[in-house]
Structure formats: C-alpha cells, structure tokens
Design an enzyme around this catalytic site. Structure first.
Site, PDB file in Angstrom:
ATOM      1  N   THR A 106     -29.583 103.330 -62.544  1.00 19.81           N
ATOM      2  CA  THR A 106     -30.298 104.355 -61.771  1.00 19.81           C
ATOM      3  C   THR A 106     -31.175 105.210 -62.685  1.00 19.81           C
ATOM      4  O   THR A 106     -30.725 105.650 -63.753  1.00 19.81           O
ATOM      5  CB  THR A 106     -29.263 105.276 -61.074  1.00 19.81           C
ATOM      6  OG1 THR A 106     -28.366 104.463 -60.338  1.00 19.81           O
ATOM      7  CG2 THR A 106     -29.938 106.296 -60.176  1.00 19.81           C
ATOM      8  N   HIS A 163     -45.540 100.699 -60.891  1.00 17.70           N
ATOM      9  CA  HIS A 163     -44.450 100.151 -60.086  1.00 17.70           C
ATOM     10  C   HIS A 163     -44.862 100.056 -58.615  1.00 17.70           C
ATOM     11  O   HIS A 163     -45.819 100.698 -58.188  1.00 17.70           O
ATOM     12  CB  HIS A 163     -43.199 101.042 -60.176  1.00 17.70           C
ATOM     13  CG  HIS A 163     -42.436 100.873 -61.449  1.00 17.70           C
ATOM     14  ND1 HIS A 163     -42.752 101.568 -62.590  1.00 17.70           N
ATOM     15  CD2 HIS A 163     -41.385 100.077 -61.769  1.00 17.70           C
ATOM     16  CE1 HIS A 163     -41.909 101.219 -63.559  1.00 17.70           C
ATOM     17  NE2 HIS A 163     -41.068 100.308 -63.086  1.00 17.70           N
ATOM     18  N   LYS A 167     -41.048 103.072 -55.135  1.00 15.52           N
ATOM     19  CA  LYS A 167     -40.349 103.796 -56.205  1.00 15.52           C
ATOM     20  C   LYS A 167     -40.460 105.302 -56.001  1.00 15.52           C
ATOM     21  O   LYS A 167     -41.534 105.806 -55.668  1.00 15.52           O
ATOM     22  CB  LYS A 167     -40.914 103.393 -57.576  1.00 15.52           C
ATOM     23  CG  LYS A 167     -40.148 104.003 -58.731  1.00 15.52           C
ATOM     24  CD  LYS A 167     -40.367 103.248 -60.028  1.00 15.52           C
ATOM     25  CE  LYS A 167     -39.632 103.882 -61.185  1.00 15.52           C
ATOM     26  NZ  LYS A 167     -38.167 103.865 -61.014  1.00 15.52           N
TER      27      LYS A 167
HETATM   28  N1  LIG Z   1     -32.408 100.248 -65.269  1.00  8.99           N
HETATM   29  C1  LIG Z   1     -33.035  99.190 -64.755  1.00  8.99           C
HETATM   30  O1  LIG Z   1     -33.171  98.120 -65.395  1.00  8.99           O
HETATM   31  C2  LIG Z   1     -33.559  99.280 -63.365  1.00  8.99           C
HETATM   32  C3  LIG Z   1     -33.385 100.430 -62.660  1.00  8.99           C
HETATM   33  N2  LIG Z   1     -33.759 100.524 -61.363  1.00  8.99           N
HETATM   34  C4  LIG Z   1     -33.407 101.748 -60.686  1.00  8.99           C
HETATM   35  O2  LIG Z   1     -32.349 101.472 -59.773  1.00  8.99           O
HETATM   36  C5  LIG Z   1     -32.415 102.368 -58.687  1.00  8.99           C
HETATM   37  C6  LIG Z   1     -32.397 101.584 -57.384  1.00  8.99           C
HETATM   38  O3  LIG Z   1     -33.573 100.829 -57.280  1.00  8.99           O
HETATM   39  P1  LIG Z   1     -33.836  99.864 -56.029  1.00  8.99           P
HETATM   40  O4  LIG Z   1     -32.763  98.831 -55.941  1.00  8.99           O
HETATM   41  O5  LIG Z   1     -35.237  99.437 -56.125  1.00  8.99           O
HETATM   42  O6  LIG Z   1     -33.678 100.905 -54.821  1.00  8.99           O
HETATM   43  P2  LIG Z   1     -33.212 100.641 -53.315  1.00  8.99           P
HETATM   44  O7  LIG Z   1     -33.527 101.875 -52.564  1.00  8.99           O
HETATM   45  O8  LIG Z   1     -33.752  99.333 -52.835  1.00  8.99           O
HETATM   46  O9  LIG Z   1     -31.621 100.465 -53.437  1.00  8.99           O
HETATM   47  C7  LIG Z   1     -30.703 101.519 -53.598  1.00  8.99           C
HETATM   48  C8  LIG Z   1     -29.561 101.247 -52.653  1.00  8.99           C
HETATM   49  O10 LIG Z   1     -28.507 102.166 -52.919  1.00  8.99           O
HETATM   50  C9  LIG Z   1     -28.052 102.643 -51.658  1.00  8.99           C
HETATM   51  N3  LIG Z   1     -27.337 103.891 -51.818  1.00  8.99           N
HETATM   52  C10 LIG Z   1     -27.846 105.141 -51.944  1.00  8.99           C
HETATM   53  N4  LIG Z   1     -26.843 106.047 -52.053  1.00  8.99           N
HETATM   54  C11 LIG Z   1     -25.694 105.345 -51.975  1.00  8.99           C
HETATM   55  C12 LIG Z   1     -24.314 105.712 -51.991  1.00  8.99           C
HETATM   56  N5  LIG Z   1     -23.921 106.992 -52.143  1.00  8.99           N
HETATM   57  N6  LIG Z   1     -23.391 104.741 -51.862  1.00  8.99           N
HETATM   58  C13 LIG Z   1     -23.750 103.452 -51.734  1.00  8.99           C
HETATM   59  N7  LIG Z   1     -25.049 103.039 -51.697  1.00  8.99           N
HETATM   60  C14 LIG Z   1     -25.995 103.984 -51.821  1.00  8.99           C
HETATM   61  C15 LIG Z   1     -29.314 102.733 -50.822  1.00  8.99           C
HETATM   62  O11 LIG Z   1     -29.023 102.861 -49.447  1.00  8.99           O
HETATM   63  P3  LIG Z   1     -30.072 103.614 -48.471  1.00  8.99           P
HETATM   64  O12 LIG Z   1     -31.379 102.893 -48.609  1.00  8.99           O
HETATM   65  O13 LIG Z   1     -29.449 103.446 -47.129  1.00  8.99           O
HETATM   66  O14 LIG Z   1     -30.126 105.033 -48.921  1.00  8.99           O
HETATM   67  C16 LIG Z   1     -29.968 101.419 -51.192  1.00  8.99           C
HETATM   68  O15 LIG Z   1     -29.460 100.347 -50.422  1.00  8.99           O
HETATM   69  C17 LIG Z   1     -33.658 103.223 -58.923  1.00  8.99           C
HETATM   70  O16 LIG Z   1     -33.289 104.417 -59.564  1.00  8.99           O
HETATM   71  C18 LIG Z   1     -34.498 102.365 -59.846  1.00  8.99           C
HETATM   72  O17 LIG Z   1     -35.411 103.100 -60.615  1.00  8.99           O
HETATM   73  C19 LIG Z   1     -34.353  99.489 -60.719  1.00  8.99           C
HETATM   74  C20 LIG Z   1     -34.584  98.322 -61.383  1.00  8.99           C
HETATM   75  C21 LIG Z   1     -34.202  98.114 -62.761  1.00  8.99           C
HETATM   76  O1  LIG Z   2     -37.580 101.332 -59.609  1.00  8.54           O
HETATM   77  C1  LIG Z   2     -37.811 100.222 -60.138  1.00  8.54           C
HETATM   78  O2  LIG Z   2     -38.160  99.237 -59.476  1.00  8.54           O
HETATM   79  C2  LIG Z   2     -37.615 100.090 -61.581  1.00  8.54           C
HETATM   80  N1  LIG Z   2     -37.059 101.090 -62.204  1.00  8.54           N
HETATM   81  C3  LIG Z   2     -36.777 101.160 -63.577  1.00  8.54           C
HETATM   82  C4  LIG Z   2     -37.575 102.278 -64.215  1.00  8.54           C
HETATM   83  O3  LIG Z   2     -37.633 103.376 -63.637  1.00  8.54           O
HETATM   84  O4  LIG Z   2     -38.119 102.080 -65.292  1.00  8.54           O
HETATM   85  C5  LIG Z   2     -36.854  99.837 -64.283  1.00  8.54           C
HETATM   86  C6  LIG Z   2     -37.900  98.901 -63.774  1.00  8.54           C
HETATM   87  O5  LIG Z   2     -39.129  99.205 -64.351  1.00  8.54           O
HETATM   88  C7  LIG Z   2     -37.956  98.826 -62.261  1.00  8.54           C
END
Ligand SMILES: NC(=O)C1=CN([C@@H]2O[C@H](COP(=O)(O)OP(=O)(O)OC[C@H]3O[C@@H](n4cnc5c(N)ncnc54)[C@H](OP(=O)(O)O)[C@@H]3O)[C@@H](O)[C@H]2O)C=CC1
Ligand SMILES: O=C(O)C1=N[C@H](C(=O)O)C[C@H](O)C1
Length: 275
Positions: A106, A163, A167
């Site tokens: 996250t 992105h 996002k």
């Molecule tokens: N570090 C890395 O390599 C990467 C990091 N990220 C990060 O990951 C995060 C998620 O990205 P992404 O998958 O695109 O986002 P999404 O919104 O597609 O997915 C997040 C999910 O988490 C759910 N969620 C939110 N709160 C809760 C909770 N309390 N309990 C259970 N589930 C919950 C959401 O539900 P709902 O939609 O119903 O709220 C949603 O289904 C972002 O912060 C992103 O920047 C992403 C890619 C790579």
């Molecule tokens: O939200 C995303 O999609 C991603 N989040 C991460 C970030 O904030 O850097 C990693 C990746 O770039 C995808």
C-alpha cells in the site's frame, strides 16, 4: 539439511477483489511453496462470499472472500496487503498479534501511518515497499549511485511518473522511493529538499532540490523516470511496468523470505539482497 519449510506458506490476501488482490491470487497459484488460505474484503463489499480463485480467473480454490480478518489471520503464516493506508495500519496490528509476516504494498501512507506500522513491526516481520518489483529496486540502487557520482551543483534531479486514472495517491510510492534513493546518494534527507508540485511564478530551481512530476491517465501500470539534468546533457534512468504480475511475484517472494524471520521492518532491498 534443507532450509525449505516442510509445509506451503498459507497466505491471506486482503483487498482480494482489487487490481493487485486478484493479481496476487493468480501469482500465488503459480508459485511453489505458497497457497491462498484466506481472502478478505471490506464489510459491505459486493464480492463477499465469492470464491477468490474464481474471481481472479484461476478457477475454484475453495477460499470464499470474507470480511473478518481475525479468524483467517489466526491460521495463516502471512498476509499480502495492497489496500489503503488506514486498512494497512489496522492489518499490521492484527498480523502483529498473530505474529505472522505482513507484506505491505500500500502506498500513500502518512508519517503517522508509518509510525504505527513500525510499532507493529516490533512484534512480527513486516516487509513494506512502494514497489515490489526487482526492476524498480535495482533502479533505486542505480539512482543512488548516479546521484552520488554527479554533484548537485552540476546535475538537477527530477522524477517523473505516470499511472492509470484510478490511482489515488501522488507522488507514487515508487517515485518517493526513487527520491529517497537520490537523496541518500546526495547525503541529504528527502524531506525538506523535495519539490512535489510547481505552479505559477515558482522562481528559479533551488540547487540540490529533488523535483517530482505526476501524470495520470488511461490504464498505465506504472512508468517512472529519474532525470539527472546537467548543462548540455541529460541522463535518464527509467522503468516501465507492463504487468502487475511483477509486483505480485515480488510480494510473494517477500512473504516467503519473511516467514519465520525475527520481527522488524524490512524493505524489498533486504529481500532482494540489494541493501
Ligand atoms: N508496492 C507495490 O509494488 C504496489 C503498490 N500498489 C498499491 O497498492 C494499493 C492498492 O492498489 P490497487 O490494487 O490498484 O487498488 P484497488 O482499489 O484495485 O484495490 C484495493 C482493494 O482493497 C480493498 N479494501 C479497502 N479497504 C479494505 C479493508 N479494510 N479490508 C479489506 N479490503 C479493503 C478495496 O475494496 P473497495 O474498492 O471496496 O474499497 C479494493 O478491493 C495502492 O496503494 C497502490 O498504490 C499497487 C501496485 C504495486
Ligand atoms: O497504484 C498503482 O497502480 C501502483 N502503485 C505503486 C506506486 O505508488 O508506486 C507501484 C506501482 O507503480 C503501481
């Protein structure tokens, strides 16, 4: 004697219906030594009760998506968490109570969120990174080296990211990770030297500052460029993510690495041996 644990690592995917949640479930399906034993979404989610494997497109795995993390954390070895800052703080507390590994992807966490996550890491291993891919973590090492080699008086550092339109945080976690690497190379703190937004009459560029620029649109998985701009020449170090599977594979690798490790807050550089 082998160091390989006798049993597969049982993982809970929180945010299982999200973009990364579904990608994680597909990745775990292909990686030996790990299996999905729980899938969690927030209360009220339309995905509650659905099979996590079917939703992710890998077929039935007999793991229904639930909204209560506690019973599944109690029987798990680790948690993969790509959700929201507030949720990750909450999950860090539960994973600490259960003494299981917690991998946090996250982004957008505040200083207060990070302090709470660090406190939870006193009780269980946490791997947290703004980007779980091998490529970006190697890029960070290269950025640190370049920033160290090129003097702040001669080369200005600017970080550009793009992105997808869904996002919600900016600059991206990766851009900040790369900014931290550049700052480390320069021997300065990023905080206080970062310029996150420019608008209007900004005045001339402050020597030694690290600038950020953010683009959002379409379906871009994640593009990052670090520019070192000198007089008459410019170096660009860049990474282009083409598939979220790179983040998911890194997260599973982090969980397997953290299993049974002593409590602490670890980075992907630790996991990948790039520290
Ligand atoms: N570090 C890395 O390599 C990467 C990091 N990220 C990060 O990951 C995060 C998620 O990205 P992404 O998958 O695109 O986002 P999404 O919104 O597609 O997915 C997040 C999910 O988490 C759910 N969620 C939110 N709160 C809760 C909770 N309390 N309990 C259970 N589930 C919950 C959401 O539900 P709902 O939609 O119903 O709220 C949603 O289904 C972002 O912060 C992103 O920047 C992403 C890619 C790579
Ligand atoms: O939200 C995303 O999609 C991603 N989040 C991460 C970030 O904030 O850097 C990693 C990746 O770039 C995808």
């Amino acid at each position: 004697m082998s160091d390989t644990p006798a049993t597969d690592m049982g993982l809970v995917v929180v945010g299982a219906a999200g973009r990364m949640g579904q990608t994680l479930i597909r990745a775990i399906h292909t990686i030996p030594g790990a299996r999905v034993i729980g899938a969690v979404e927030r209360a009220g989610s339309p995905y509650l009760g659905k099979d996590a494997g079917e939703l992710a497109g890998v077929g039935r795995i007999d793991v229904p998506i639930g909204d209560d993390p506690l019973p599944v954390f109690a029987k798990a070895d680790g948690v993969l968490d790509f959700t929201t800052p507030a949720s990750s703080v909450e999950f860090a507390g539960y994973a600490a109570q259960a003494r299981i590994a917690h991998v946090i992807g996250t982004t957008g966490c505040s200083a207060d969120d990070n302090a709470k996550i660090a406190a939870a890491a006193r009780h269980a291993p946490i791997v947290k990174s703004g980007n779980m891919s091998l490529g970006v973590n190697l890029l960070a090492v290269l950025v640190e080296q370049a920033a160290r080699a090129l003097d702040a008086d001669d080369f200005d550092i600017e970080i550009l990211e793009m992105h997808h339109k869904h996002k919600v945080d900016a600059p991206s976690g990766t851009a900040l990770l790369l900014g931290e690497a550049a700052a480390a190379g320069r021997g300065i703190a990023l905080a206080g030297n970062d310029v996150r937004v420019r608008d209007g009459h900004t005045g001339v560029r402050k020597t030694g500052s690290i600038g950020f620029a953010t683009l959002r649109g379409g379906s871009v998985v994640g593009d990052h460029s670090v520019m070192l701009a000198g007089t008459g020449e410019r170096i660009t170090l860049a990474h282009h993510a083409e598939d979220r599977a790179i983040f998911a594979r890194g997260a599973v690798k982090a969980a397997l690495w953290a299993r049974g490790r002593k409590p602490g807050l670890y980075s992907m550089r630790d996991v990948l041996g790039l520290s």
